[in-house]
Design a protein around this motif. Structure first.
Motif, PDB file in Angstrom:
ATOM      1  N   ARG A  34       0.940  -1.407   0.083  1.00  0.00           N
ATOM      2  CA  ARG A  34      -0.113   0.184   0.001  1.00  0.00           C
ATOM      3  C   ARG A  34       0.906   1.212   0.197  1.00  0.00           C
ATOM      4  O   ARG A  34       1.934   1.171   0.454  1.00  0.00           O
ATOM      5  N   ASP A  35       0.495   2.405  -0.223  1.00  0.00           N
ATOM      6  CA  ASP A  35       1.062   3.646  -0.202  1.00  0.00           C
ATOM      7  C   ASP A  35       1.196   4.227   1.217  1.00  0.00           C
ATOM      8  O   ASP A  35       0.469   3.856   1.902  1.00  0.00           O
ATOM      9  N   VAL A  36       2.183   4.653   1.340  1.00  0.00           N
ATOM     10  CA  VAL A  36       2.458   5.306   2.624  1.00  0.00           C
ATOM     11  C   VAL A  36       1.556   6.091   3.183  1.00  0.00           C
ATOM     12  O   VAL A  36       1.168   6.221   4.518  1.00  0.00           O
ATOM     13  N   CYS A  37       0.759   7.144   2.556  1.00  0.00           N
ATOM     14  CA  CYS A  37      -0.090   7.821   3.064  1.00  0.00           C
ATOM     15  C   CYS A  37      -1.373   7.042   3.533  1.00  0.00           C
ATOM     16  O   CYS A  37      -1.880   7.543   4.305  1.00  0.00           O
ATOM     17  N   PHE A  38      -1.699   5.915   2.890  1.00  0.00           N
ATOM     18  CA  PHE A  38      -2.684   4.938   3.323  1.00  0.00           C
ATOM     19  C   PHE A  38      -2.383   4.399   4.828  1.00  0.00           C
ATOM     20  O   PHE A  38      -2.885   4.186   5.778  1.00  0.00           O
ATOM     21  N   SER A  59       6.914   1.150   0.016  1.00  0.00           N
ATOM     22  CA  SER A  59       5.631   1.831   0.006  1.00  0.00           C
ATOM     23  C   SER A  59       5.359   3.394  -0.472  1.00  0.00           C
ATOM     24  O   SER A  59       4.527   4.076  -0.661  1.00  0.00           O
ATOM     25  N   VAL A  60       6.785   3.619  -0.761  1.00  0.00           N
ATOM     26  CA  VAL A  60       7.302   4.986  -0.993  1.00  0.00           C
ATOM     27  C   VAL A  60       8.009   4.928  -2.495  1.00  0.00           C
ATOM     28  O   VAL A  60       7.554   5.702  -3.518  1.00  0.00           O
ATOM     29  N   ASP A  66      16.053   1.775  -0.672  1.00  0.00           N
ATOM     30  CA  ASP A  66      16.202   3.099  -0.300  1.00  0.00           C
ATOM     31  C   ASP A  66      15.541   3.632   0.904  1.00  0.00           C
ATOM     32  O   ASP A  66      14.169   3.520   1.148  1.00  0.00           O
ATOM     33  N   PHE A  67      16.226   3.693   2.031  1.00  0.00           N
ATOM     34  CA  PHE A  67      15.579   3.941   3.309  1.00  0.00           C
ATOM     35  C   PHE A  67      15.559   5.176   3.810  1.00  0.00           C
ATOM     36  O   PHE A  67      15.325   5.621   4.929  1.00  0.00           O
ATOM     37  N   ARG A  68      15.845   6.334   2.958  1.00  0.00           N
ATOM     38  CA  ARG A  68      15.877   7.880   2.982  1.00  0.00           C
ATOM     39  C   ARG A  68      14.402   8.211   3.964  1.00  0.00           C
ATOM     40  O   ARG A  68      14.511   8.581   4.898  1.00  0.00           O
TER      41      ARG A  68
END
Length: 121
Positions: A34-38, A59-60, A66-68
């Protein structure tokens, strides 16, 4: 609906939305991607929502290494008194982001990230 059918698409991460790609199950324990906003909305409605899903880099971004944003998001959540991320997951997040920074030649920032390590041993 009365037939229990889905009436909307699942909220996919931005890099998958425009591709017309549909994911039902993720290979990571059967959890859907899922999307991070969800995930943030779910966390807002349920303070005990699992943080591992929210902080998953996929999710991003399409790059699972890529853990930024995941690391910075975790630091913001910690400041808001969310603390139910396991120590192992926290350690993986710190070391992964530090390794990413070090590979870019930003070793000073990698040291800064490692200063947030929960296990001082």
């Amino acid at each position: 609906t009365s037939e229990c059918e889905k009436y909307a698409c699942c909220p996919l991460p931005p890099y998958l939305e425009d591709a017309g790609y549909v994911i039902e199950e993720d290979d990571n324990g059967g959890r859907p991607l899922r999307d991070v906003c969800f995930h943030l909305l779910k966390l807002y409605s349920d303070r005990s929502y699992e943080l591992d899903q929210l902080l998953d880099p996929r999710s991003v971004t399409s790059d699972p290494l890529d853990f930024r944003l995941s690391w910075h998001l975790w630091e913001v959540l910690r400041a808001l008194n969310y603390s139910h991320l396991s120590q192992q997951s926290w350690g993986v997040l710190n070391t992964s982001y530090a390794a990413q920074l070090e590979s870019e030649g930003l070793w000073e920032w990698a040291v800064f990230v490692m200063l947030h390590e929960p296990d001082t041993q």
